[in-house]
Design a protein around this motif. Structure first.
Motif, PDB file in Angstrom:
ATOM      1  N   VAL A 123       0.836  -1.205   0.000  1.00  0.00           N
ATOM      2  CA  VAL A 123       0.000   0.000   0.000  1.00  0.00           C
ATOM      3  C   VAL A 123       0.869   1.252   0.000  1.00  0.00           C
ATOM      4  CG1 VAL A 123      -1.702   1.311   1.314  1.00  0.00           C
ATOM      5  CG2 VAL A 123      -1.944  -1.163   1.104  1.00  0.00           C
ATOM      6  N   ASN A 126       2.348   1.669  -3.450  1.00  0.00           N
ATOM      7  CA  ASN A 126       1.347   2.138  -4.406  1.00  0.00           C
ATOM      8  C   ASN A 126       1.127   3.637  -4.273  1.00  0.00           C
ATOM      9  OD1 ASN A 126      -0.810   1.391  -6.433  1.00  0.00           O
ATOM     10  ND2 ASN A 126      -2.102   2.294  -4.849  1.00  0.00           N
ATOM     11  N   PRO A 141      -0.177  -1.138  -9.971  1.00  0.00           N
ATOM     12  CA  PRO A 141      -0.351  -2.280  -9.055  1.00  0.00           C
ATOM     13  C   PRO A 141       0.786  -3.301  -9.144  1.00  0.00           C
ATOM     14  CG  PRO A 141      -2.422  -1.749 -10.130  1.00  0.00           C
ATOM     15  CD  PRO A 141      -1.374  -0.919 -10.801  1.00  0.00           C
ATOM     16  N   ALA A 144       3.791  -1.849  -7.369  1.00  0.00           N
ATOM     17  CA  ALA A 144       3.597  -1.822  -5.918  1.00  0.00           C
ATOM     18  C   ALA A 144       3.716  -3.218  -5.320  1.00  0.00           C
ATOM     19  CB  ALA A 144       2.229  -1.217  -5.598  1.00  0.00           C
ATOM     20  N   GLY A 217      -1.954  -8.268  -3.357  1.00  0.00           N
ATOM     21  CA  GLY A 217      -2.110  -7.210  -4.344  1.00  0.00           C
ATOM     22  C   GLY A 217      -3.394  -7.366  -5.140  1.00  0.00           C
ATOM     23  N   LEU A 221      -5.100  -4.074  -4.195  1.00  0.00           N
ATOM     24  CA  LEU A 221      -4.600  -3.064  -5.134  1.00  0.00           C
ATOM     25  C   LEU A 221      -5.109  -3.252  -6.559  1.00  0.00           C
ATOM     26  CD1 LEU A 221      -0.875  -2.907  -3.959  1.00  0.00           C
ATOM     27  CD2 LEU A 221      -2.787  -1.469  -3.244  1.00  0.00           C
TER      28      LEU A 221
END
Length: 309
Positions: A123, A126, A141, A144, A217, A221
């Motif tokens: 997080v 991201n 994404p 991240a 993820g 995300l």
């Protein structure tokens, strides 16, 4: 007769009988739980054929959703492993440095990222890419997820590397010092090649952890991995959310079981390599006194210092 275990005594007749009873009881309870789940699924109308048949009759379920998601999962895991391995090896070696100004910062970085949950790292990564970089919305994404996996798993692999090196006999280092080798030479030429073989099972096991952590993820995300498909695929096939999650779980189980089997094979192979040859007693393999510098470095008599004469 098998060799006695060093961890516990061999079970006697009563213990063996008791273990058989426990196994039967566990099997009966497990079957009862599975039967209860099956009944509940039927009561909730979750066993209808139209909810399950798309996975067997519709090729687009696999070519459009599951296989592309699996490919993205493997892509993220492979990128994270390729980046985390050298970083982890570097910090594992730095933690063994004789210099405090190198050892302490390296240990601080490793312990810091080991203490943070992987999801939180994803997080943060991201948000960082969104605020301070030009990474596109679609690629963010993946960036991240890989960043979070690298930061956490590099710290774990650093400890694996450090433990692998420390597990080697101290005579290896002492022998290289007797030959006048620098510590960097000892690490590169003697310790690391041997430690890598000891670390392989742990590294393969960590790959399974990385594969599973990519699902974070997909859940948070919007990363289009295998886990993400349980939010997309049911919209096309009668809202079969539960069935999709069961199929995805089976794919994860199969993939991680394969990785666990590879780790087990490597561990058995490494243990066989460390055993003495057949017909040779362990007493004959004991070193009489002190380390042998020539044997530790693979050098024959006369190769060190340019030879004799």
């Amino acid at each position: 007769m098998s060799a006695p275990s060093v961890l516990y005594d061999a079970p006697g007749p009563k213990a063996k009988a008791r273990n058989v009873v426990y196994t039967i009881i566990f099997a009966v309870v497990l079957l009862a739980v599975l039967y209860w789940i099956f009944v509940q699924l039927g009561a909730k109308d979750q066993l209808r054929p139209e909810l399950w048949t798309p996975f067997f009759t519709e090729g687009t379920v696999w070519t459009t959703f599951l296989l592309p998601g699996l490919l993205n999962t493997l892509k993220a895991a492979a990128l994270a492993l390729l980046i985390a391995l050298p970083i982890g090896a570097l910090f594992g070696i730095l933690r063994l440095s004789d210099h405090v100004w190198i050892r302490v910062p390296a240990a601080t970085v490793v312990e810091f990222f080991r203490a943070i949950p992987v999801l939180l790292l994803m997080v943060f990564a991201n948000e960082f890419y969104a605020a301070f970089t030009d990474v596109g919305r679609e690629e963010r994404p993946l960036f991240a997820v890989v960043t979070g996996l690298v930061l956490y798993n590099a710290s774990v692999l650093a400890e694996v590397v450090r433990a692998g090196i420390l597990s080697l006999p101290k005579g290896q280092t002492e022998a290289s010092m007797a030959l006048g080798m620098r510590k960097t030479q000892t690490m590169r030429m003697i310790l690391l090649p041997q430690a890598v073989t000891l670390m392989l099972p742990a590294i393969v096991s960590q790959v399974a952890v990385i594969v599973k952590d990519t699902a974070l993820g997909g859940a948070v995300l919007s990363f289009s991995d295998l886990m993400r498909q349980f939010r997309i695929l049911p919209n096309e096939y009668n809202n079969n959310v539960l069935q999709t999650m069961i199929v995805i779980a089976l794919i994860y189980i199969a993939l991680n079981s394969l990785l666990s089997w590879v780790a087990l094979v490597l561990e058995k192979r490494m243990s066989r390599r460390s055993r003495p040859p057949r017909g040779v007693k362990a007493d004959h393999l004991e070193q009489p006194t002190g380390p042998d510098p020539m044997a530790a470095t693979g050098m024959r008599t006369g190769e060190a210092g340019g030879g004799v004469g």
